[in-house]
Motif scaffolding. Structure first.
Motif, mmCIF file in Angstrom:
data_model
loop_
_atom_site.group_PDB
_atom_site.id
_atom_site.type_symbol
_atom_site.label_atom_id
_atom_site.label_comp_id
_atom_site.label_asym_id
_atom_site.label_seq_id
_atom_site.Cartn_x
_atom_site.Cartn_y
_atom_site.Cartn_z
ATOM 1 N N ARG A 87 52.784 -36.076 -71.901
ATOM 2 C CA ARG A 87 53.150 -37.749 -72.062
ATOM 3 C C ARG A 87 53.886 -38.273 -71.248
ATOM 4 N NH1 ARG A 87 53.411 -40.417 -77.152
ATOM 5 N NH2 ARG A 87 54.992 -41.910 -77.127
ATOM 6 N N ASN A 88 54.894 -37.591 -70.849
ATOM 7 C CA ASN A 88 56.004 -38.038 -70.193
ATOM 8 C C ASN A 88 55.400 -38.222 -68.713
ATOM 9 O OD1 ASN A 88 57.254 -36.898 -72.262
ATOM 10 N ND2 ASN A 88 58.578 -38.428 -71.786
ATOM 11 N N ILE A 89 54.776 -37.184 -68.094
ATOM 12 C CA ILE A 89 54.308 -37.312 -66.622
ATOM 13 C C ILE A 89 53.181 -38.453 -66.608
ATOM 14 C CG2 ILE A 89 52.915 -35.927 -64.853
ATOM 15 C CD1 ILE A 89 54.610 -33.481 -66.038
ATOM 16 N N ILE A 90 52.316 -38.190 -67.092
ATOM 17 C CA ILE A 90 51.129 -39.251 -67.280
ATOM 18 C C ILE A 90 51.543 -40.648 -67.640
ATOM 19 C CG2 ILE A 90 48.806 -39.817 -67.928
ATOM 20 C CD1 ILE A 90 48.379 -36.698 -68.170
ATOM 21 N N GLY A 91 52.139 -40.902 -68.959
ATOM 22 C CA GLY A 91 52.694 -42.168 -69.557
ATOM 23 C C GLY A 91 53.749 -42.560 -68.663
ATOM 24 N N GLY A 92 54.663 -41.911 -68.173
ATOM 25 C CA GLY A 92 55.665 -42.572 -67.412
ATOM 26 C C GLY A 92 55.067 -43.052 -66.065
ATOM 27 N N HIS A 93 54.378 -42.387 -65.469
ATOM 28 C CA HIS A 93 53.798 -43.110 -64.183
ATOM 29 C C HIS A 93 52.848 -44.077 -64.529
ATOM 30 C CE1 HIS A 93 55.210 -40.205 -61.042
ATOM 31 N NE2 HIS A 93 54.897 -39.288 -61.769
ATOM 32 N N LEU A 94 52.256 -44.110 -65.463
ATOM 33 C CA LEU A 94 51.184 -45.358 -65.977
ATOM 34 C C LEU A 94 52.333 -46.458 -66.267
ATOM 35 C CD1 LEU A 94 48.401 -43.811 -67.957
ATOM 36 C CD2 LEU A 94 48.383 -44.718 -65.513
ATOM 37 N N VAL A 95 53.198 -46.272 -67.307
ATOM 38 C CA VAL A 95 54.013 -47.441 -67.413
ATOM 39 C C VAL A 95 54.749 -47.952 -66.090
ATOM 40 C CG1 VAL A 95 56.049 -47.903 -68.927
ATOM 41 C CG2 VAL A 95 54.137 -46.719 -69.828
ATOM 42 N N ALA A 96 55.500 -47.174 -65.822
ATOM 43 C CA ALA A 96 56.078 -47.655 -64.437
ATOM 44 C C ALA A 96 55.168 -48.250 -63.232
ATOM 45 C CB ALA A 96 56.906 -46.314 -63.694
ATOM 46 N N LEU A 127 61.190 -47.204 -74.051
ATOM 47 C CA LEU A 127 60.630 -47.828 -75.187
ATOM 48 C C LEU A 127 59.519 -47.037 -75.826
ATOM 49 C CD1 LEU A 127 61.153 -51.759 -74.995
ATOM 50 C CD2 LEU A 127 62.470 -50.149 -76.359
ATOM 51 N N THR A 128 58.574 -46.631 -74.897
ATOM 52 C CA THR A 128 57.226 -46.079 -75.181
ATOM 53 C C THR A 128 57.513 -44.565 -75.164
ATOM 54 O OG1 THR A 128 56.906 -45.885 -73.022
ATOM 55 C CG2 THR A 128 55.997 -47.871 -74.124
ATOM 56 N N LYS A 129 58.705 -44.000 -75.175
ATOM 57 C CA LYS A 129 59.028 -42.631 -75.043
ATOM 58 C C LYS A 129 58.179 -41.754 -74.089
ATOM 59 C CE LYS A 129 58.151 -41.149 -79.430
ATOM 60 N NZ LYS A 129 58.208 -40.774 -80.641
ATOM 61 N N THR A 130 57.967 -42.355 -72.944
ATOM 62 C CA THR A 130 57.405 -41.663 -71.748
ATOM 63 C C THR A 130 58.229 -41.797 -70.434
ATOM 64 O OG1 THR A 130 56.557 -43.922 -71.009
ATOM 65 C CG2 THR A 130 55.095 -42.710 -72.528
ATOM 66 N N THR A 131 59.589 -41.716 -70.892
ATOM 67 C CA THR A 131 60.472 -41.628 -69.803
ATOM 68 C C THR A 131 59.970 -40.395 -68.891
ATOM 69 O OG1 THR A 131 62.210 -42.434 -71.227
ATOM 70 C CG2 THR A 131 62.804 -41.544 -69.153
ATOM 71 N N HIS A 132 60.216 -40.594 -67.545
ATOM 72 C CA HIS A 132 59.926 -39.650 -66.479
ATOM 73 C C HIS A 132 60.490 -40.163 -65.321
ATOM 74 C CE1 HIS A 132 57.767 -36.039 -64.656
ATOM 75 N NE2 HIS A 132 57.163 -37.211 -63.923
ATOM 76 N N PRO A 133 61.662 -39.394 -64.953
ATOM 77 C CA PRO A 133 62.401 -39.819 -63.675
ATOM 78 C C PRO A 133 61.996 -40.451 -62.429
ATOM 79 C CG PRO A 133 63.756 -38.442 -64.965
ATOM 80 C CD PRO A 133 62.466 -38.273 -65.682
ATOM 81 N N PRO A 134 60.846 -39.239 -62.123
ATOM 82 C CA PRO A 134 60.064 -39.648 -60.950
ATOM 83 C C PRO A 134 59.420 -41.004 -60.929
ATOM 84 C CG PRO A 134 59.984 -37.486 -61.502
ATOM 85 C CD PRO A 134 60.367 -37.777 -62.715
ATOM 86 N N ALA A 135 58.932 -41.310 -62.040
ATOM 87 C CA ALA A 135 58.154 -42.437 -62.266
ATOM 88 C C ALA A 135 58.930 -43.852 -61.947
ATOM 89 C CB ALA A 135 57.597 -42.608 -63.676
ATOM 90 N N GLY A 136 60.457 -43.605 -61.998
ATOM 91 C CA GLY A 136 61.326 -44.750 -61.829
ATOM 92 C C GLY A 136 61.180 -45.312 -60.194
ATOM 93 N N ALA A 137 60.674 -44.370 -59.264
ATOM 94 C CA ALA A 137 60.185 -45.052 -58.063
ATOM 95 C C ALA A 137 58.788 -45.547 -57.971
ATOM 96 C CB ALA A 137 60.305 -43.624 -57.078
ATOM 97 N N ASP A 138 58.197 -45.568 -58.839
ATOM 98 C CA ASP A 138 56.690 -46.135 -58.793
ATOM 99 C C ASP A 138 56.741 -47.543 -58.361
ATOM 100 O OD1 ASP A 138 56.051 -43.685 -59.172
ATOM 101 O OD2 ASP A 138 54.868 -44.045 -61.031
ATOM 102 N N PRO A 139 57.568 -48.505 -59.111
ATOM 103 C CA PRO A 139 57.751 -49.797 -58.847
ATOM 104 C C PRO A 139 58.253 -50.024 -57.284
ATOM 105 C CG PRO A 139 58.602 -49.498 -60.865
ATOM 106 C CD PRO A 139 58.425 -48.219 -60.180
ATOM 107 N N ILE A 140 58.915 -49.349 -56.706
ATOM 108 C CA ILE A 140 59.410 -49.477 -55.425
ATOM 109 C C ILE A 140 58.076 -49.029 -54.417
ATOM 110 C CG2 ILE A 140 60.654 -48.662 -53.686
ATOM 111 C CD1 ILE A 140 62.734 -47.862 -55.658
ATOM 112 N N VAL A 141 57.466 -48.151 -54.962
ATOM 113 C CA VAL A 141 56.219 -47.672 -54.136
ATOM 114 C C VAL A 141 55.241 -48.723 -54.133
ATOM 115 C CG1 VAL A 141 54.250 -46.041 -54.178
ATOM 116 C CG2 VAL A 141 56.507 -45.197 -54.325
ATOM 117 N N VAL A 142 54.952 -49.321 -55.175
ATOM 118 C CA VAL A 142 53.759 -50.314 -55.253
ATOM 119 C C VAL A 142 54.234 -51.638 -54.621
ATOM 120 C CG1 VAL A 142 52.650 -49.221 -57.147
ATOM 121 C CG2 VAL A 142 54.236 -50.824 -57.757
ATOM 122 N N ILE A 143 55.510 -51.816 -54.823
ATOM 123 C CA ILE A 143 55.755 -53.300 -54.425
ATOM 124 C C ILE A 143 55.876 -53.326 -52.786
ATOM 125 C CG2 ILE A 143 57.710 -54.875 -54.351
ATOM 126 C CD1 ILE A 143 58.350 -54.199 -57.308
#
Length: 184
Positions: A87-96, A127-143
């Motif tokens: 849930r956290n790996i998939i959901g965290g990456h999707l949300v972020a 808020l969605t209970k999908t916290t996944h620390p690596p996904a915190g970098a996703d906005p930086i990657v996509v921006i």
């Protein structure tokens, strides 16, 4: 009733000392060395990233992004932690990634959007209970990458599903592991 400047300065000094004293510790790392866990991490990380890299090479589509390496650390090294679950790996990456793409397409690439993207990704993952620390970098990657909306499907969704599938296969080879510890 206002306190005197002298009392206020003393309170500031006390707070400052208390604040910095929290950073001093004699505790040692609770992490234990387990060679079997290290080998599982080696195999799982290698297979996951190798598979995504080969798919990228064969299809000329991106199947890989840097945060997936950190996801592998969690999926294989800390497989039973709450932030390592499917849930956290998939959901965290999707949300972020969705946050990063939205911010980028509305406001572009600048220091404010980078900071806001990461902050909002943390907010929405929590808020969605999908916290996944690596996904915190996703906005930086996509921006920074000026990514299109399809980035959320490939590499993000497909790549994170591949990591979870490999984690299911590799982690459950070990008799003392049962992955995942939860799905929902």
């Amino acid at each position: 009733m206002n306190s005197s400047p002298k009392a206020s300065a003393k309170e500031d000094t006390s707070y400052t000392q208390s604040y910095f004293s929290k950073m001093i510790t004699t505790a040692r790392s609770p992490l234990k060395i387990d060679v079997k866990d290290a080998v599982t991490g080696l195999v799982g990380g290698t297979v996951s990233i190798l598979l995504l890299a080969i798919l990228t090479q064969l299809t000329s589509s991106p199947w890989l992004m840097a945060p997936f390496g950190a996801s592998c650390v969690l999926a294989f090294g800390l497989w039973n932690a709450p932030l390592s679950q499917p849930r956290n790996i998939i959901g965290g990456h999707l949300v972020a990634t969705l946050v990063g793409l939205t911010i980028y397409h509305l406001f572009g690439n600048n220091p404010y959007t980078l900071g806001t993207g990461v902050g909002l990704a943390i907010f929405f993952m929590m808020l969605t209970k999908t916290t996944h620390p690596p996904a915190g970098a996703d906005p930086i990657v996509v921006i920074l990458g000026a990514s299109s909306w399809n980035y959320i499907i490939n590499p993000v969704l497909i790549g994170s599903i591949v990591i979870v599938i490999v984690a299911l296969l590799i982690n459950n080879v070990r008799s003392n592991r049962s992955y995942p510890t939860y799905w929902i």
